[in-house]
Motif scaffolding. Structure first.
Motif, PDB file in Angstrom:
ATOM      1  N   LEU A 651       0.826  -1.202   0.000  1.00  0.00           N
ATOM      2  CA  LEU A 651       0.000   0.000   0.000  1.00  0.00           C
ATOM      3  C   LEU A 651       0.868   1.263   0.000  1.00  0.00           C
ATOM      4  O   LEU A 651       0.570   2.244  -0.683  1.00  0.00           O
ATOM      5  N   HIS A 652       1.966   1.218   0.756  1.00  0.00           N
ATOM      6  CA  HIS A 652       2.875   2.364   0.834  1.00  0.00           C
ATOM      7  C   HIS A 652       3.546   2.637  -0.503  1.00  0.00           C
ATOM      8  O   HIS A 652       3.788   3.803  -0.873  1.00  0.00           O
ATOM      9  N   ARG A 658      -3.344   3.018  -3.042  1.00  0.00           N
ATOM     10  CA  ARG A 658      -3.858   3.705  -1.851  1.00  0.00           C
ATOM     11  C   ARG A 658      -5.151   4.438  -2.171  1.00  0.00           C
ATOM     12  O   ARG A 658      -6.102   4.447  -1.386  1.00  0.00           O
ATOM     13  N   VAL A 715      -3.894   5.766   7.027  1.00  0.00           N
ATOM     14  CA  VAL A 715      -3.299   5.362   5.751  1.00  0.00           C
ATOM     15  C   VAL A 715      -2.498   6.524   5.164  1.00  0.00           C
ATOM     16  O   VAL A 715      -1.393   6.339   4.616  1.00  0.00           O
ATOM     17  N   ALA A 719       1.541   6.686   4.401  1.00  0.00           N
ATOM     18  CA  ALA A 719       2.118   7.054   3.106  1.00  0.00           C
ATOM     19  C   ALA A 719       3.257   8.055   3.237  1.00  0.00           C
ATOM     20  O   ALA A 719       4.115   8.140   2.350  1.00  0.00           O
TER      21      ALA A 719
END
Length: 728
Positions: A651-652, A658, A715, A719
């Protein structure tokens, strides 16, 4: 509102781990809600039952039921009479009467299975398969796949193969596909989203494939399906419900939809799923048994059940509005295992649907419906523990108002399927006690009644031997029926390796089933006793892949069984050699529990048998095209590596992912000022302290990972973390 656009052929190939172009199409269509009221088991009025739309279709198979249940009762009465004659050579003792009762209960169970299988044997002998082609459909149907911490390579490949197969029928425009996830593992959740986005990209913008992740798996699978029905069920006249290991051909799905359209009174139509794709030794035994013997049993069940049939929770089509109107499950009073939410929901949903006046039936001759099996004895015992609790929970539901007689019989059969093991165990124990009484107890010279002779427990050995032969014949007959039908069908016989190999495979299956039976008897008896003591099973994801279990775990699980087998063997031999001979099948199975369980999960042993064409099913000799396609797609998904990746890291690394993840999150309730959620606070503190994404991936515990993924702000904070530490 119709959310489905025109059909589009699938042209793209290959699944790659790439940065995803964010589609304008959302992961789910706008909601089209259905009300799903909670039903009552205590109050119901006959006037609430709908009137049949086509009364002439509602013929009750009374003669078939008379044959099955009347024949079962006659056989049971004969067996009980013979057993009474066995134990009543002289004056019968109390223990012998107990043995008579236990024998009668157990014998009735196998007698009913025999007569039902006999009916199925004759039905298959004179019947013919359904081969009609469906030219058109009128209504929309959704294919729903519930998943829970599953391999995305397996599940998304299966769904893609199903969609391709449906499109190939030319009627694909009538179907949508919904993946409804209850996953609680953060890495699996992100893998699902990546697989969904990749599948969407592969199929194109008009794929009609949707994905929803549920924040809390309330009421488990039943709640998962109910959530879908209440939010999007209004779009669809019918829904085909799958399991995570289901595979259905397009022809099968289209015929199910056509059958439901042709019968306006049908509420649930169940197909007969066959087991495929299994290669461990134990799974191959089950796969062979289900393929060769299963159709006989299922056909008999379908014939006497008629329109009062049952539902197995998957590979079936359901009338969506009727399901919403009548299948809202109430929580049972009290705590688990007998209270709480309904665990084995499928039987209950069928019962509620039938109570409301909708028919529930099976099409056992409809081909193209498949599933998979747990790979080892321990794996199947884990699943069996959950089923045991669910079926015993039905003892609180079987007496509900308005249920038809056949529905109650389905419940009784499910309950007895697990009570049979402790009854068998008690029968063995009583038999040992009687032999002990014969050999060591002092005769009772002075009883309440005048007698010139002491009271000795005696038996008629000749009648006992004949009764044993009858019991074994009735027990094994359904297997014989299935084998005969396979042998006389040239295509099935050749695909199964030929007559000699089929017969040898059947003997192999019978032998090892006899060895595994006492182990399962003790496992199921233990499950029943644990449930009666109030111990809840929980809900663990099912292991579906082939593979062995560490030997230390096998020893830990089966050491008690082995010790009991050794003690029983030594004790029986010391008491009487005849007792040892009588118990030898049970003793051998228990003494060898550890090596048998180890062998059950061995992939090499299963593949060796496959190479020698033993325990081979027709579907292996002539593999279904959809299975080959699903396996090929699974390899593509596996190569993309979604299942192996750390979800937070993935996800990063991908801003598009994302954004897609953010769009798929439901709108949550805003947090009130001053209210601190401990898990969120800890997760946020760890993200603040983390210097790199690697720190966060290491520090965040599983529950905290899920908290992060459910929170858009966290989230976003994730990031901002650098990939690597800044150099000094």
């Amino acid at each position: 509102m119709d959310v489905v656009t025109a059909a589009r052929p699938d042209t793209a190939t290959g699944i790659e781990a790439r940065r995803y172009a964010v589609s304008a199409e959302p992961a789910t269509p706008p909601e089209n809600r259905l009300h799903m009221p909670v039903q009552s088991f205590r109050s119901w009025k006959a006037s609430d039952r709908r009137k049949p739309a086509v009364p002439k279709l509602w013929t009750t198979p009374w003669l078939k039921r008379l044959f099955v249940f009347g024949g079962g009762m006659v056989l049971t009465a004969y067996g009980a009479w013979e057993m009474y004659n066995v134990v009543s050579v002289s004056r019968t003792t109390s223990l012998q009467y107990v043995l008579l009762v236990l024998f009668t209960v157990n014998f009735s169970w196998i007698a009913l299975a025999f007569t039902s299988a006999l009916l199925g044997f004759f039905g298959l002998l004179v019947g013919s398969g359904r081969t009609s082609r469906v030219e058109t459909l009128q209504h929309r149907t959704v294919v729903v796949m519930p998943i829970y911490n599953e391999s995305t390579a397996r599940t998304f490949a299966a769904l893609a193969a199903i969609k391709e197969s449906v499109e190939a029928t030319g009627l694909g425009a009538h179907f949508d596909y919904f993946i409804v996830s209850d996953t609680t593992n953060a890495d699996v959740w992100i893998a699902e989203e990546r697989a969904f986005l990749a599948l969407r990209e592969k199929l194109g913008p008009e794929a009609r494939v949707y994905y929803r992740h549920r924040p809390k798996n309330h009421h488990r699978k039943a709640g998962n399906i109910a959530d879908f029905v209440t939010r999007w069920g209004g779009y669809y006249e019918h829904m085909v419900v799958l399991d995570a290991d289901s595979l259905m051909t397009g022809t099968c799905i289209v015929r199910l939809a056509a059958a439901m359209e042709a019968d306006p009174d049908s509420g649930i139509i169940q197909s007969l799923p066959l087991i495929i794709n299994r290669n461990t030794f134990f799974a191959r035994l089950q796969q062979f048994a289900a393929r060769v013997y299963g159709p006989v049993i299922a056909t008999g069940l379908a014939m006497w059940s008629g329109r009062d049939g049952n539902y197995w929770g998957h590979n079936a089509i359901i009338r969506t509005k009727a399901f919403a109107d009548h299948c809202g499950l109430p929580d049972l009073k009290g705590k688990p295992p007998f209270g709480g939410h309904v665990l084995s929901h499928d039987f209950v949903e069928a019962a509620l649907m039938r109570r409301a006046g909708w028919s529930v039936y099976m099409l056992p001759d409809l081909t193209g419906s498949y599933e998979e099996s747990p790979p080892s004895l321990i794996d199947i015992s884990v699943r069996d523990r959950r089923w045991c609790q669910g079926n015993l929970q039905h003892s609180r539901i079987i007496g509900a108002k308005g249920f038809v007689w056949s529905t109650r019989q389905h419940f009784a059969t499910g309950i007895m399927g697990y009570l049979a093991s402790p009854f068998w165990l008690m029968q063995l124990v009583v038999g040992i006690l009687i032999v002990l009484q014969v050999n060591y107890a002092r005769p009772e010279y002075f009883t309440q009644e005048f007698t010139l002779f002491p009271v000795w427990p005696r038996f008629d050995p000749e009648r006992a031997l004949n009764l044993f032969a009858l019991t074994m014949a009735i027990l094994l007959a359904p297997k014989g029926f299935g084998l005969v039908l396979t042998l006389i069908n040239g295509k099935l016989r050749r695909a199964g390796g030929g007559a000699i190999r089929l017969i040898f495979s059947a003997l192999l299956e019978i032998l090892f089933s006899a060895f595994f039976a006492p182990i399962m008897m003790l496992i199921q008896s233990g499950s029943v006793f644990q449930i009666l003591l109030g111990r809840d099973t929980g809900w663990n994801p099912q292991r579906r892949d082939d593979g062995s279990i560490p030997l230390k775990d096998i020893i830990r699980r089966h050491r008690t069984h082995t010790v009991l087998g050794v003690v029983a063997g030594i004790s029986a031999f010391m008491i009487a050699t005849s007792l040892f001979a009588w118990m030898s099948p049970t003793i051998v199975g228990l003494v060898l529990a550890i090596p048998l369980s180890w062998a059950s999960g061995q992939l090499g042993l299963g593949l060796w048998l496959k190479r020698h064409k033993l325990l081979v099913t027709p579907e292996e000799g002539d593999p279904p095209a959809i299975a080959l396609r699903a396996n090929a797609l699974q390899a593509e998904f596996a190569e993309a590596g979604f299942d192996e990746a750390d979800g937070l890291v993935a996800l990063h690394a991908d801003a598009a992912l994302r954004h897609a993840h953010d769009m798929m999150l439901p709108e949550g309730q805003p947090r009130r000022r001053g209210e601190i959620e401990p898990d969120r606070a800890v997760a946020q503190a760890k993200l603040v302290d983390a210097e790199t994404i690697e720190d966060a991936a290491i520090w965040l515990k599983p529950k905290e990972r899920m908290v992060v993924l459910h929170d858009r702000a966290l989230v976003g904070l994730l990031a901002t973390l650098p990939k690597e530490r800044a150099s000094a």
